[in-house]
Design an enzyme around this catalytic site. Structure first.
Site, PDB file in Angstrom:
ATOM      1  N   LYS A 117       0.823  -1.212   0.000  1.00 35.61           N
ATOM      2  CA  LYS A 117       0.000   0.000   0.000  1.00 35.61           C
ATOM      3  C   LYS A 117       0.857   1.261   0.000  1.00 35.61           C
ATOM      4  CE  LYS A 117      -4.366  -1.600   1.966  1.00 35.61           C
ATOM      5  NZ  LYS A 117      -5.316  -1.462   3.095  1.00 35.61           N
ATOM      6  N   LYS A 202      -5.793 -11.079  -7.648  1.00 37.05           N
ATOM      7  CA  LYS A 202      -6.912 -11.302  -6.739  1.00 37.05           C
ATOM      8  C   LYS A 202      -8.012 -10.286  -7.006  1.00 37.05           C
ATOM      9  CE  LYS A 202      -7.414 -10.073  -2.470  1.00 37.05           C
ATOM     10  NZ  LYS A 202      -7.408  -9.836  -1.012  1.00 37.05           N
ATOM     11  N   LYS A 205     -11.206  -4.598  -4.530  1.00 37.67           N
ATOM     12  CA  LYS A 205     -11.973  -3.353  -4.618  1.00 37.67           C
ATOM     13  C   LYS A 205     -11.169  -2.261  -5.293  1.00 37.67           C
ATOM     14  CE  LYS A 205     -14.160  -4.120  -0.148  1.00 37.67           C
ATOM     15  NZ  LYS A 205     -14.018  -3.862   1.281  1.00 37.67           N
TER      16      LYS A 205
HETATM   17  P1  AMP Z   1     -11.247  -6.304   2.211  1.00 40.13           P
HETATM   18  O1  AMP Z   1     -12.101  -6.010   1.064  1.00 40.13           O
HETATM   19  O2  AMP Z   1      -9.816  -6.333   1.835  1.00 40.13           O
HETATM   20  O3  AMP Z   1     -11.569  -5.523   3.467  1.00 40.13           O
HETATM   21  O4  AMP Z   1     -11.582  -7.802   2.564  1.00 40.13           O
HETATM   22  C1  AMP Z   1     -12.677  -8.228   3.299  1.00 40.13           C
HETATM   23  C2  AMP Z   1     -12.608  -9.710   3.440  1.00 40.13           C
HETATM   24  O5  AMP Z   1     -12.794 -10.342   2.167  1.00 40.13           O
HETATM   25  C3  AMP Z   1     -11.255 -10.223   3.963  1.00 40.13           C
HETATM   26  O6  AMP Z   1     -11.456 -11.343   4.799  1.00 40.13           O
HETATM   27  C4  AMP Z   1     -10.530 -10.593   2.715  1.00 40.13           C
HETATM   28  O7  AMP Z   1      -9.513 -11.528   2.925  1.00 40.13           O
HETATM   29  C5  AMP Z   1     -11.662 -11.163   1.851  1.00 40.13           C
HETATM   30  N1  AMP Z   1     -11.379 -11.018   0.432  1.00 40.13           N
HETATM   31  C6  AMP Z   1     -11.118  -9.861  -0.223  1.00 40.13           C
HETATM   32  N2  AMP Z   1     -10.903 -10.094  -1.531  1.00 40.13           N
HETATM   33  C7  AMP Z   1     -11.025 -11.436  -1.706  1.00 40.13           C
HETATM   34  C8  AMP Z   1     -10.912 -12.303  -2.844  1.00 40.13           C
HETATM   35  N3  AMP Z   1     -10.641 -11.838  -4.065  1.00 40.13           N
HETATM   36  N4  AMP Z   1     -11.107 -13.622  -2.653  1.00 40.13           N
HETATM   37  C9  AMP Z   1     -11.403 -14.105  -1.435  1.00 40.13           C
HETATM   38  N5  AMP Z   1     -11.524 -13.351  -0.321  1.00 40.13           N
HETATM   39  C10 AMP Z   1     -11.331 -12.028  -0.449  1.00 40.13           C
END
Ligand code: AMP
Ligand code: TRP
Length: 345
Positions: A117, A202, A205
């Site tokens: 980041k 991956k 967002k």
């Molecule tokens: P975040 O959007 O990074 O706050 O992620 C929220 C949750 O979703 C966390 O537990 C991440 O590890 C999971 N997560 C985010 N992106 C993915 C993805 N592409 N595949 C699986 N899990 C994800």
């Protein structure tokens, strides 16, 4: 430290910023929903973490509501799960000070999320906020204040959970046993749903490509379009595979497997007579459309009633405070702070 409870306690957090996508749903939210009832769930919308990178204030405020509505729409039951907003429970921000003073700087410099980041912000020492470095400390506070047994997250969060365990062990060692060492729970399937436009990245967002992610508010037509355009390979073999060139097909099959709750063999049998990847994409899209539609519809209903949404979040915050506040007082007391009687519950 061990705590005996009739149900296992689970804690997890999710950032409010950016719209939630299929990766968040399959990798995280759905596991939380399915564990409700059997386990005691705490789910936190981590708005304090969001400001570790620049945010527009109005947008941040709106995104917390959207995030809450989406979690409820996806099946989080506010009776079963304590769903709350991090900034509504002061113990998180306050606790971060104490934890900052106990966490070695060297541990934070090793965090890959910080490296990624900060590099994305140009690596500029004079503009990156210190909070980006101490992000995992706040995350450790989030977790440890609740003494959870398990922290279900996607694979990317493994290093942060490990850090939280190390911080807990350090506190226990320096000030006497006071924290449960939580276990990271990484789902075996779906921990890394990949971008449909680039199956080597991956689904995220922060990657904004038009056909990268299926958003949970996307229309049926948008979902179909994204999946039909999914990048695959020049072959025609429909199989689960770790090979980089098969990543696109593997990702589509993984999504199919999760949306249908079928075994890998059952999934492959479903495509035994498929004529190429077009058939695969069509069937994956059907299941994703059907799975996302009720979430989207419920989401828009919830967003129409902000008063009810705020009421539910206040109930969650009150339940969270009842756990986090006495825990923080205990930590302060152990560290040598006098805790006035007036602050005790
Ligand atoms: P975040 O959007 O990074 O706050 O992620 C929220 C949750 O979703 C966390 O537990 C991440 O590890 C999971 N997560 C985010 N992106 C993915 C993805 N592409 N595949 C699986 N899990 C994800
Ligand atoms: N860092 C996590 C993520 O980006 C969000 C988070 C904050 C979290 N606090 C947490 C996850 C506590 C689990 C437990 O996904």
């Amino acid at each position: 430290m061990q705590v005996h409870r009739s149900r296992k306690r689970v804690f997890s957090g999710i950032q409010p910023t950016g719209d939630l996508h299929l990766g968040n749903y399959l990798g995280a939210i759905r596991h939380w929903v399915r564990g409700q009832g059997e386990k005691e769930n705490f789910i936190c919308i981590v708005d304090l973490h969001a400001i570790t990178v620049p945010q527009d204030p109005e947008e941040l405020r709106a995104s917390v509501r959207r995030g809450a509505a989406m979690l409820l729409a996806a099946g989080i039951d506010p009776e079963e799960t304590t769903l709350f907003v991090q900034s509504h429970v002061r113990a998180h921000a306050e606790g971060a000070w104490f934890f900052n003073c106990v966490t070695p700087l060297g541990w934070l410099h090793k965090m890959t999320q910080f490296k990624d980041k900060s590099a994305r912000q140009g690596g500029k020492q004079d503009s990156i906020g210190t909070g980006l470095l101490t992000y995992p400390v706040l995350q450790a506070v989030d977790i440890l204040l609740y003494d959870p047994d398990e922290v279900p997250v996607g694979e990317d969060q493994k290093q942060h959970i490990e850090l939280a365990r190390n911080v807990a062990a350090r506190f226990n060692h320096q000030f006497g046993e006071m924290f449960v060492l939580p276990e990271a729970r990484i789902a075996e399937v779906g921990a890394r749903i990949m971008g449909f436009d680039d199956p080597t990245a991956k689904m995220s967002k922060s990657i904004g490509g038009r056909y990268h992610a299926v958003g949970l508010t996307d229309s049926d037509q948008e979902i179909e379009k994204t999946i039909k355009r999914a990048v695959t390979d020049s072959g025609n073999e429909i199989a689960f595979s770790d090979e980089p060139e098969k990543a696109g097909v593997n990702n589509l099959l993984t999504v199919y497997r999760m949306m249908t709750d079928k075994s890998p063999d059952e999934c492959l049998a479903d495509f035994a007579d498929a004529r190429g990847y077009g058939d695969l994409k069509k069937r994956v899209a059907e299941f994703v459309v059907e799975g996302v539609r009720p979430i989207r519809e419920r989401y828009f209903e919830l967003m129409d009633d902000p008063v009810e949404l705020d009421r539910l979040l206040e109930i969650g915050a009150a339940r969270a405070r009842a756990v986090a506040e006495p825990k923080l007082l205990h930590v302060k007391e152990r560290m040598g702070f006098a805790v006035p009687d007036a602050l005790r519950g």
